[in-house]
Design a protein around this motif. Structure first.
Motif, PDB file in Angstrom:
ATOM      1  N   ARG A  99      42.763  44.973  41.047  1.00  0.00           N
ATOM      2  CA  ARG A  99      42.489  45.675  42.297  1.00  0.00           C
ATOM      3  C   ARG A  99      43.703  45.680  43.214  1.00  0.00           C
ATOM      4  O   ARG A  99      44.514  44.752  43.214  1.00  0.00           O
ATOM      5  N   GLY A 100      43.807  46.748  43.995  1.00  0.00           N
ATOM      6  CA  GLY A 100      44.832  46.809  45.019  1.00  0.00           C
ATOM      7  C   GLY A 100      44.464  45.940  46.205  1.00  0.00           C
ATOM      8  O   GLY A 100      43.358  45.384  46.274  1.00  0.00           O
ATOM      9  N   GLU A 101      45.361  45.837  47.169  1.00  0.00           N
ATOM     10  CA  GLU A 101      45.128  44.939  48.298  1.00  0.00           C
ATOM     11  C   GLU A 101      43.923  45.358  49.131  1.00  0.00           C
ATOM     12  O   GLU A 101      43.297  44.514  49.779  1.00  0.00           O
ATOM     13  N   LYS A 102      43.574  46.659  49.128  1.00  0.00           N
ATOM     14  CA  LYS A 102      42.407  47.116  49.878  1.00  0.00           C
ATOM     15  C   LYS A 102      41.145  47.157  49.030  1.00  0.00           C
ATOM     16  O   LYS A 102      40.085  47.565  49.509  1.00  0.00           O
ATOM     17  N   GLY A 103      41.250  46.765  47.770  1.00  0.00           N
ATOM     18  CA  GLY A 103      40.070  46.684  46.924  1.00  0.00           C
ATOM     19  C   GLY A 103      39.907  47.802  45.924  1.00  0.00           C
ATOM     20  O   GLY A 103      39.034  47.725  45.058  1.00  0.00           O
ATOM     21  N   GLY A 104      40.716  48.862  46.012  1.00  0.00           N
ATOM     22  CA  GLY A 104      40.623  49.947  45.036  1.00  0.00           C
ATOM     23  C   GLY A 104      41.342  49.596  43.753  1.00  0.00           C
ATOM     24  O   GLY A 104      41.990  48.539  43.661  1.00  0.00           O
ATOM     25  N   LYS A 121      53.405  37.291  50.612  1.00  0.00           N
ATOM     26  CA  LYS A 121      52.298  37.984  49.954  1.00  0.00           C
ATOM     27  C   LYS A 121      51.152  36.998  49.756  1.00  0.00           C
ATOM     28  O   LYS A 121      51.384  35.808  49.522  1.00  0.00           O
ATOM     29  N   CYS A 175      40.836  36.445  43.427  1.00  0.00           N
ATOM     30  CA  CYS A 175      40.693  37.801  43.967  1.00  0.00           C
ATOM     31  C   CYS A 175      39.578  37.831  45.020  1.00  0.00           C
ATOM     32  O   CYS A 175      38.437  37.451  44.720  1.00  0.00           O
ATOM     33  N   HIS A 178      38.149  40.428  46.383  1.00  0.00           N
ATOM     34  CA  HIS A 178      37.319  41.629  46.321  1.00  0.00           C
ATOM     35  C   HIS A 178      36.244  41.494  45.241  1.00  0.00           C
ATOM     36  O   HIS A 178      36.450  40.812  44.232  1.00  0.00           O
TER      37      HIS A 178
END
Length: 311
Positions: free
Chosen positions: A222-227, A140, A210, A212
């Motif tokens: 934030r999630g891995e895609k930025g949301g 990860k 982070c 993002h």
């Protein structure tokens, strides 16, 4: 399909739960689902969508039949109690709006719920869960490990609910030890939580790594895609960690909040202060931790004292 007068009352009731009672969105969604399920049951039972007058005329046995049907589908006591609370609350609203009495619905009592004791984690396990080094061998990104560690540190080190941790905005990020984080909890109750050094450090590491953008008014985590980070991701992390650490199924994100309260109490924390830190409306809710602490002390004595065991 719902009768027009009942539909209007339901819409107004759900709005009132949000604006007057300040229920959480998830609670309002669950209550709305429960009430619609009850109305669908009645429509099938009565042969037509019931209006306010038909609901007022219901005998108690019809509501009991609805609950019994849900029981056969596998609903547990806690779920049945929530469904009954949802229906009875709506019935009171409908009675006021339509000028009728709901004596049949009011006569139904829910299952007596057994209040299970919280199941806190041992302090070393709680600390390990919030340590990114525990997952150093995972494939990860470092910032994801730092993010997860910061969220779990807030649950254990500040006693937050998972929804409260994920609701923190970037501008409110607790970056300094000794500061206070303002939290809006259940029922819209606001409390100020002190930030200990380990929590501040965990959040700083996450913010610094982070990749993002973190706008001031956007969610901090934030999630891995930025949301925005989903609670399910945190629950999944806990499931993976408890497997790796050999912890029981009760080792959930909320167990870290239980651990926060129990460990504070074991170290001489004041019950009223712990109530304020947790955001409990009633002291009786917090007092359950005194039973947990007494239980853990008894277990320690029985394990260590030479005269504790009989035989």
């Amino acid at each position: 399909m719902i009768a027009p007068d009942v539909d209007a009352a339901l819409r107004a009731h759900l709005v009132a739960l949000a604006t007057e009672r300040r229920y959480a969105p998830n609670t309002i969604e669950a209550y709305g689902r429960d009430i619609r399920q009850f109305l669908a049951f009645l429509a099938e039972h009565l042969g037509a969508p019931p209006d306010a007058a038909a609901i007022a005329a219901l005998p108690a046995r019809d509501l009991r039949a609805f609950l019994a049907a849900r029981r056969r589908e596998g609903a547990v006591d806690a779920t049945l109690s929530r469904k009954l609370a949802a229906v009875r609350g709506f019935a009171r609203r409908l009675a006021r709006d339509a000028g009728v009495e709901m004596s049949g619905i009011a006569a139904v009592r829910g299952p007596k719920r057994r209040r299970d004791l919280p199941r806190p984690l041992p302090a070393p396990a709680a600390v390990a869960l919030a340590d990114p080094a525990t997952r150093a061998d995972e494939d990860k990104p470092d910032w994801v490990l730092a993010r997860d560690a910061a969220v779990l540190a807030l649950l254990y080190g500040a006693g937050l609910r998972i929804s409260e941790a994920l609701g923190i905005a970037r501008r409110d990020a607790p970056l300094e030890a000794g500061g206070r984080l303002t939290v809006v909890g259940k029922g819209g109750r606001t409390r100020a939580v002190p930030i200990i050094p380990a929590v501040a450090q965990a959040v700083r590491v996450y913010v610094g790594s982070c990749p993002h953008p973190l706008p001031a008014d956007a969610p901090l985590f934030r999630g891995e895609k930025g949301g925005p980070l989903s609670p399910r991701i945190v629950q999944g992390v806990m499931a993976q960690l408890r497997g790796g650490l050999g912890l029981p199924e009760s080792a959930t994100p909320h167990a870290l909040r239980h651990s926060f309260a129990t460990h504070l109490l074991a170290r001489g924390g004041d019950l009223r202060a712990i109530q304020e830190l947790l955001g409990h409306a009633s002291l009786s809710t917090t007092q359950v931790y005194t039973r947990v602490d007494a239980q853990s002390l008894l277990a320690a004595v029985e394990a260590a004292h030479p005269r504790a065991r009989r035989g």
